[in-house]
Structure formats: C-alpha cells, structure tokens
Design a protein around this motif. Sequence first.
Motif, PDB file in Angstrom:
ATOM      1  N   LYS A  71       0.842  -1.204   0.000  1.00  0.00           N
ATOM      2  CA  LYS A  71       0.000   0.000   0.000  1.00  0.00           C
ATOM      3  C   LYS A  71       0.875   1.252   0.000  1.00  0.00           C
ATOM      4  CE  LYS A  71      -3.438   2.601   2.632  1.00  0.00           C
ATOM      5  NZ  LYS A  71      -2.603   3.833   2.612  1.00  0.00           N
ATOM      6  N   ASP A  72       1.887   1.270   0.865  1.00  0.00           N
ATOM      7  CA  ASP A  72       2.782   2.433   0.902  1.00  0.00           C
ATOM      8  C   ASP A  72       3.517   2.593  -0.428  1.00  0.00           C
ATOM      9  OD1 ASP A  72       2.019   2.917   3.500  1.00  0.00           O
ATOM     10  OD2 ASP A  72       3.836   2.061   4.405  1.00  0.00           O
ATOM     11  N   TRP A  73       3.888   1.481  -1.039  1.00  0.00           N
ATOM     12  CA  TRP A  73       4.593   1.513  -2.316  1.00  0.00           C
ATOM     13  C   TRP A  73       3.702   2.143  -3.393  1.00  0.00           C
ATOM     14  CZ3 TRP A  73       8.031  -3.310  -3.576  1.00  0.00           C
ATOM     15  CH2 TRP A  73       8.956  -2.986  -4.567  1.00  0.00           C
ATOM     16  N   ALA A  74       2.419   1.758  -3.388  1.00  0.00           N
ATOM     17  CA  ALA A  74       1.479   2.337  -4.348  1.00  0.00           C
ATOM     18  C   ALA A  74       1.306   3.834  -4.117  1.00  0.00           C
ATOM     19  CB  ALA A  74       0.129   1.629  -4.254  1.00  0.00           C
ATOM     20  N   ASP A  75       1.189   4.232  -2.856  1.00  0.00           N
ATOM     21  CA  ASP A  75       1.037   5.657  -2.554  1.00  0.00           C
ATOM     22  C   ASP A  75       2.222   6.461  -3.079  1.00  0.00           C
ATOM     23  OD1 ASP A  75      -1.370   5.184  -1.311  1.00  0.00           O
ATOM     24  OD2 ASP A  75      -0.521   5.154   0.723  1.00  0.00           O
ATOM     25  N   GLU A  76       3.410   5.876  -2.969  1.00  0.00           N
ATOM     26  CA  GLU A  76       4.607   6.565  -3.458  1.00  0.00           C
ATOM     27  C   GLU A  76       4.677   6.546  -4.984  1.00  0.00           C
ATOM     28  OE1 GLU A  76       9.497   6.149  -3.236  1.00  0.00           O
ATOM     29  OE2 GLU A  76       8.219   4.952  -1.900  1.00  0.00           O
ATOM     30  N   ILE A 107       1.887  12.227  -8.314  1.00  0.00           N
ATOM     31  CA  ILE A 107       2.206  13.122  -9.431  1.00  0.00           C
ATOM     32  C   ILE A 107       2.922  14.347  -8.882  1.00  0.00           C
ATOM     33  CG2 ILE A 107       1.255  14.378 -11.398  1.00  0.00           C
ATOM     34  CD1 ILE A 107      -1.195  12.585 -11.243  1.00  0.00           C
ATOM     35  N   PRO A 108       4.248  14.356  -8.947  1.00  0.00           N
ATOM     36  CA  PRO A 108       4.990  15.446  -8.309  1.00  0.00           C
ATOM     37  C   PRO A 108       4.611  16.826  -8.813  1.00  0.00           C
ATOM     38  CG  PRO A 108       6.461  13.632  -8.855  1.00  0.00           C
ATOM     39  CD  PRO A 108       5.139  13.319  -9.492  1.00  0.00           C
ATOM     40  N   HIS A 109       4.398  16.986 -10.125  1.00  0.00           N
ATOM     41  CA  HIS A 109       4.137  18.334 -10.626  1.00  0.00           C
ATOM     42  C   HIS A 109       2.751  18.846 -10.261  1.00  0.00           C
ATOM     43  CE1 HIS A 109       2.546  15.904 -14.043  1.00  0.00           C
ATOM     44  NE2 HIS A 109       1.684  16.893 -14.167  1.00  0.00           N
ATOM     45  N   ARG A 110       1.890  17.958  -9.758  1.00  0.00           N
ATOM     46  CA  ARG A 110       0.573  18.365  -9.251  1.00  0.00           C
ATOM     47  C   ARG A 110       0.497  18.309  -7.726  1.00  0.00           C
ATOM     48  NH1 ARG A 110      -1.911  21.175 -13.268  1.00  0.00           N
ATOM     49  NH2 ARG A 110      -2.064  19.944 -15.193  1.00  0.00           N
ATOM     50  N   ASN A 111       1.539  17.784  -7.111  1.00  0.00           N
ATOM     51  CA  ASN A 111       1.578  17.657  -5.649  1.00  0.00           C
ATOM     52  C   ASN A 111       0.371  16.906  -5.098  1.00  0.00           C
ATOM     53  OD1 ASN A 111       4.038  19.186  -5.279  1.00  0.00           O
ATOM     54  ND2 ASN A 111       2.823  21.012  -5.751  1.00  0.00           N
ATOM     55  N   ARG A 112       0.043  15.795  -5.780  1.00  0.00           N
ATOM     56  CA  ARG A 112      -1.102  15.016  -5.330  1.00  0.00           C
ATOM     57  C   ARG A 112      -0.995  13.590  -5.863  1.00  0.00           C
ATOM     58  NH1 ARG A 112      -6.814  15.419  -7.872  1.00  0.00           N
ATOM     59  NH2 ARG A 112      -6.603  13.248  -7.229  1.00  0.00           N
ATOM     60  N   ALA A 113      -1.770  12.708  -5.247  1.00  0.00           N
ATOM     61  CA  ALA A 113      -1.851  11.330  -5.711  1.00  0.00           C
ATOM     62  C   ALA A 113      -2.738  11.245  -6.947  1.00  0.00           C
ATOM     63  CB  ALA A 113      -2.416  10.440  -4.609  1.00  0.00           C
ATOM     64  N   ARG A 114      -2.512  10.209  -7.761  1.00  0.00           N
ATOM     65  CA  ARG A 114      -3.346  10.007  -8.945  1.00  0.00           C
ATOM     66  C   ARG A 114      -4.756   9.601  -8.565  1.00  0.00           C
ATOM     67  NH1 ARG A 114      -1.737   5.656 -13.599  1.00  0.00           N
ATOM     68  NH2 ARG A 114      -2.618   4.170 -12.129  1.00  0.00           N
ATOM     69  N   GLY A 115      -4.920   8.847  -7.489  1.00  0.00           N
ATOM     70  CA  GLY A 115      -6.236   8.367  -7.068  1.00  0.00           C
ATOM     71  C   GLY A 115      -6.240   8.113  -5.584  1.00  0.00           C
ATOM     72  N   VAL A 116      -6.913   7.039  -5.147  1.00  0.00           N
ATOM     73  CA  VAL A 116      -7.015   6.719  -3.723  1.00  0.00           C
ATOM     74  C   VAL A 116      -6.163   5.508  -3.372  1.00  0.00           C
ATOM     75  CG1 VAL A 116      -9.282   7.785  -3.461  1.00  0.00           C
ATOM     76  CG2 VAL A 116      -9.125   5.353  -4.089  1.00  0.00           C
ATOM     77  N   GLY A 117      -5.243   5.164  -4.254  1.00  0.00           N
ATOM     78  CA  GLY A 117      -4.266   4.150  -3.927  1.00  0.00           C
ATOM     79  C   GLY A 117      -4.720   2.729  -4.178  1.00  0.00           C
ATOM     80  N   GLY A 118      -3.919   1.828  -3.693  1.00  0.00           N
ATOM     81  CA  GLY A 118      -4.142   0.398  -3.875  1.00  0.00           C
ATOM     82  C   GLY A 118      -2.912  -0.329  -3.405  1.00  0.00           C
ATOM     83  N   ILE A 119      -2.407  -1.255  -4.229  1.00  0.00           N
ATOM     84  CA  ILE A 119      -1.183  -1.979  -3.895  1.00  0.00           C
ATOM     85  C   ILE A 119      -0.276  -1.979  -5.127  1.00  0.00           C
ATOM     86  CG2 ILE A 119      -2.115  -3.436  -2.069  1.00  0.00           C
ATOM     87  CD1 ILE A 119      -2.548  -5.639  -4.164  1.00  0.00           C
ATOM     88  N   PHE A 120       1.033  -2.042  -4.881  1.00  0.00           N
ATOM     89  CA  PHE A 120       1.995  -2.033  -5.984  1.00  0.00           C
ATOM     90  C   PHE A 120       3.300  -2.633  -5.507  1.00  0.00           C
ATOM     91  CE2 PHE A 120       5.484  -0.016  -8.359  1.00  0.00           C
ATOM     92  CZ  PHE A 120       5.123  -0.359  -9.660  1.00  0.00           C
ATOM     93  N   MET A 121       3.948  -3.397  -6.390  1.00  0.00           N
ATOM     94  CA  MET A 121       5.302  -3.875  -6.125  1.00  0.00           C
ATOM     95  C   MET A 121       6.060  -3.929  -7.447  1.00  0.00           C
ATOM     96  SD  MET A 121       4.879  -7.984  -5.463  1.00  0.00           S
ATOM     97  CE  MET A 121       4.461  -9.124  -6.814  1.00  0.00           C
ATOM     98  N   ASP A 122       7.372  -3.869  -7.340  1.00  0.00           N
ATOM     99  CA  ASP A 122       8.226  -4.016  -8.517  1.00  0.00           C
ATOM    100  C   ASP A 122       9.522  -4.683  -8.066  1.00  0.00           C
ATOM    101  OD1 ASP A 122       8.998  -3.875 -11.121  1.00  0.00           O
ATOM    102  OD2 ASP A 122       9.292  -1.714 -11.179  1.00  0.00           O
TER     103      ASP A 122
END
Length: 297
Positions: free
Chosen positions: A186-191, A195-210
């Motif tokens: 969850k934290d990985w998805a939030d990071e 969108i740095p140039h908008r200073n906001r998240a794209r949505g409400v998050g989820g999960i992500f790994m790489d």
Amino acid sequence: MTAPMETEKATAAAWFRQLRDNIVASFEALEDSHATGPLSDAAPGRFEVTTTKRASDDGSDAGGGLMSVMRGGRVFEKVGVNVSEVHGTLGERAQNAMAARKGIPGMKDDPRFWASGISLVAHMQNPHAPAVHMNTRMFWTPHAWWFGGGSDLNPCIEYDEDTAHFHATQKSHLDPHGLAHYPRLKDWADEYFYIPHRNRARGVGGIFMDDYCTDDWANDFALTQDIGRAFLPAFVPLIEKRRVQDWSDADKDAQLVHRGLYAEYNLVYDRGTKFGLETGHDANAVLMSLPPMAKWV
C-alpha cells in the motif's frame, strides 16, 4: 538466477492469459446485466480483440500479445485488457535504465530479456463509477528475474466506503502470504502513483510492487497470482453499485478533468509506458491506458 526457467515462464504467461479471459468475461457480463440507470437502454459493449507484435531490430519473431478494447459500452466508456509475452534483446537505452534501477550486472554483455504480463485500464461512463488500473508481470534476463504489479483505484468522485472496500479486499488476498505485505505494498502504491508536478496522488491508492524476487519462484508467483485474483472482487461490486446513479454535467466535467490528471501521469511517469515504447512493443497497446476524452483547465 541464470537458469533459462522455461517452465516457469510458460506457467506465468498461461496464468496472465487466464486472468485476462476471466476479466474480459466479467466485464462483458457487467455490460449485459446493466438493466436500470443511465445508458441501460444502449447496446451492451463488447471487446474488440487485436493481435499485437513486438518490433525487433532484425525483423525476427519477438513475441506479442492480445489487445482487447471495449469502447462506448453501457458501463465502460473505454476499457483495455492487454496480455503479452515478448522477448529479444534490450536496446542500449533500456539496458542502461534497467542496470541503473536494478543494479543488474552484465546487461551489456548479454542483454537478452523475456517478459509477460497483463495490463488493464478502465474508464467508466458514469462519473460516480471509479476508473481503475491493474497489472501483473514477470520479467526475466539471464542475470535476474522478478515480478511486479498491483492495482489502484482512480475515482473522480470519491466515496470513502468504496475506497475501504477496495483496500480491504486486497488486504484479505495478501494477508495469507504474510501480514507485512499489504501495508508495504500500500505504501509503495502511494509513493509510485504520486504526481509530483501536481503535488497530489493520482487516485485513492491500492497496492503495488516491482523488482520482487525472494529467490523462491513458486512463492513469489503465488503472491503475484493473488494480487491478480483480488482485482475483480475489489472492483466489480463498486461498479455494480455506482453504475445506476444519475449524473450531472458538473459530474461529467469533473470526470474529464480527472482523466487529464491520469493521462499526465501515464505519459510522464509510468514505467510501463516508457519500457513498452523503448522496447518496440505495439504503440497502440502501450498507450491503451489513455482515456477516450479528457479535459484540462
């Protein structure tokens, strides 16, 4: 780490294709079952399926996949579900990016790669219904292998209960693999989906790994499968609930503006978009994630 892993590759590619088939069937069923509410009197949408090819430098077979896109349905304004299995050699730009990001030695001496995965983006007709993104993938080189992916929710009109359901469903699928997975992903998805140039998240998050590799392929693959299995129960109930709501012109305008934000992220920051274009995959398949209409203010 340097074994060919042909059995594992085939197993992963077959799973991604199976997941694709399940999702396509589920989304067409949503179109068929939309009996009340906005656009319920329209014809149900259906996926158009196109075979894609990766362009190799020497014209040899480099794999490809299936691009499945539905446009102008009752529920989905545009949704793409792509699956691919590609191979070949990484160009110098991709080699350098991969070696720098993952610390993989030997890329210049042996730049072969193989990759397979599923990628999905859905943009909805109803502004109350959230857009969504999901992908899972396996990547192999002679020097390393890893899994990646996740899913994240992108509503233009946020509902706390929808966000809670989406996250709780993902957590329930990850917890059997260890209670540390969900909060970390969850934290990985939030990071990642920021969108740095908008200073906001794209949505409400989820999960992500790489770059996920514990050197236990079976366990890592099982985790990746459950990330994929979580998607439909996390997303479909939200659409069944929101697709019947009426919307206003202001709601639609908010949706188009939010889609502009989504397009900015995918074109500027998304690693999958960059990698697909750099390695010669079908551009239409790579850019399938872009919304049919968007707006900037």
